[in-house]
Design a protein around this motif. Sequence first.
Motif, PDB file in Angstrom:
ATOM      1  N   VAL A 138     -67.421  20.573  92.640  1.00  0.00           N
ATOM      2  CA  VAL A 138     -67.805  21.028  91.309  1.00  0.00           C
ATOM      3  C   VAL A 138     -68.152  22.516  91.357  1.00  0.00           C
ATOM      4  N   SER A 146     -69.102  26.046  88.763  1.00  0.00           N
ATOM      5  CA  SER A 146     -69.435  26.557  87.430  1.00  0.00           C
ATOM      6  C   SER A 146     -68.251  27.389  86.928  1.00  0.00           C
ATOM      7  N   GLU A 154     -68.288  30.716  88.529  1.00  0.00           N
ATOM      8  CA  GLU A 154     -67.767  30.730  89.892  1.00  0.00           C
ATOM      9  C   GLU A 154     -66.243  30.668  89.897  1.00  0.00           C
ATOM     10  N   LYS A 156     -65.037  17.241  83.797  1.00  0.00           N
ATOM     11  CA  LYS A 156     -66.300  17.890  83.458  1.00  0.00           C
ATOM     12  C   LYS A 156     -67.456  17.127  84.091  1.00  0.00           C
ATOM     13  N   SER A 157     -68.462  17.870  84.574  1.00  0.00           N
ATOM     14  CA  SER A 157     -69.683  17.256  85.088  1.00  0.00           C
ATOM     15  C   SER A 157     -70.869  18.047  84.554  1.00  0.00           C
ATOM     16  N   ASP A 158     -72.066  17.549  84.817  1.00  0.00           N
ATOM     17  CA  ASP A 158     -73.275  18.250  84.370  1.00  0.00           C
ATOM     18  C   ASP A 158     -73.418  19.624  85.019  1.00  0.00           C
ATOM     19  N   ASP A 159     -72.862  19.791  86.220  1.00  0.00           N
ATOM     20  CA  ASP A 159     -73.016  21.037  86.973  1.00  0.00           C
ATOM     21  C   ASP A 159     -71.836  21.994  86.845  1.00  0.00           C
ATOM     22  N   GLY A 160     -70.780  21.613  86.156  1.00  0.00           N
ATOM     23  CA  GLY A 160     -69.622  22.475  86.018  1.00  0.00           C
ATOM     24  C   GLY A 160     -68.355  21.672  85.848  1.00  0.00           C
TER      25      GLY A 160
END
Length: 88
Positions: free
Chosen positions: A34, A36, A39, A66-70
């Motif tokens: 994952v 951002s 990044e 998609k995830s909570d962290d990016g």
Amino acid sequence: MNTVILDVRTLKDSLADPNNQTLGNPQSYAGCGVLSIREVARRVNRDVKAVHGDVHVLLNAGLLKKSDDGVLFPYSSIHVDFMLQAAA
């Protein structure tokens, strides 16, 4: 192994395809976990706003998750199929 297959075409053929999606540079984030959006932008040396738009295109095409962290490019390898011919 989870592989995405990309094809290389002429600009004319690519623009004529109604399913054409911007792919960016997946090699920069394949198998990286994952990341951002910031990044991803750093890795492909592009403006964050432009990458943000590309990421949403890739999410809609199902190439990114998609995830909570990016975002995650869920492929550990990339197969590109193209042919090179001698210059005319």
